[in-house]
Design a protein around this motif. Structure first.
Motif, mmCIF file in Angstrom:
data_model
loop_
_atom_site.group_PDB
_atom_site.id
_atom_site.type_symbol
_atom_site.label_atom_id
_atom_site.label_comp_id
_atom_site.label_asym_id
_atom_site.label_seq_id
_atom_site.Cartn_x
_atom_site.Cartn_y
_atom_site.Cartn_z
ATOM 1 N N ASP A 1 -27.112 -5.974 37.061
ATOM 2 C CA ASP A 1 -26.487 -4.659 36.903
ATOM 3 C C ASP A 1 -27.218 -3.559 37.658
ATOM 4 O O ASP A 1 -26.803 -2.398 37.608
ATOM 5 C CB ASP A 1 -26.397 -4.290 35.423
ATOM 6 N N GLU B 1 -29.656 1.122 48.132
ATOM 7 C CA GLU B 1 -28.684 1.774 47.264
ATOM 8 C C GLU B 1 -28.110 0.743 46.289
ATOM 9 O O GLU B 1 -28.205 -0.458 46.547
ATOM 10 C CB GLU B 1 -27.569 2.403 48.089
ATOM 11 N N PRO B 2 -27.528 1.207 45.199
ATOM 12 C CA PRO B 2 -26.945 0.258 44.237
ATOM 13 C C PRO B 2 -25.885 -0.616 44.897
ATOM 14 O O PRO B 2 -25.122 -0.150 45.734
ATOM 15 C CB PRO B 2 -26.324 1.171 43.189
ATOM 16 N N ASP B 3 -25.914 -1.872 44.529
ATOM 17 C CA ASP B 3 -24.932 -2.832 45.012
ATOM 18 C C ASP B 3 -23.635 -2.592 44.263
ATOM 19 O O ASP B 3 -23.595 -2.587 43.044
ATOM 20 C CB ASP B 3 -25.445 -4.249 44.757
ATOM 21 N N SER B 4 -22.565 -2.349 44.990
ATOM 22 C CA SER B 4 -21.302 -2.036 44.303
ATOM 23 C C SER B 4 -20.370 -3.227 44.254
ATOM 24 O O SER B 4 -20.400 -4.132 44.941
ATOM 25 C CB SER B 4 -20.606 -0.871 44.980
#
Length: 87
Positions: free
Chosen positions: A71, A84-87
């Protein structure tokens, strides 16, 4: 951490993530056999392979990978030169 792969020793988990990221030569079936020969159960090996496309497509910050932090994985964005956050 991915619940099915959480039982793996750190050295084996590093091996799995390395193979998912860098092994572009082996087919999925060959990689499955390699994982099993290295100590994963068949279920763990098949499950690990479900991550292959993501690991081959993106570079992840060590410790913030789809397997370790499902998550909160952080992937490298070459345009911003940052993770960056993995989407």
């Amino acid at each position: 951490m991915d619940s099915l792969l959480a039982a793996l020793p750190e050295s084996l988990l590093l091996f799995v993530e390395d193979q998912l990221s860098n092994n572009e030569v082996s087919s999925d079936e060959e990689l499955l056999e390699h994982f099993i020969a290295s100590g994963l159960s068949e279920e763990q090996a098949r499950h690990a392979l479900t991550y292959r496309d993501r690991y081959r497509r993106d570079i992840y910050l060590q410790g913030f990978t789809p397997i370790r932090t499902p998550d909160a994985a952080l992937r490298f964005n070459p345009h911003t030169r940052d993770f960056e956050p993995d989407s």
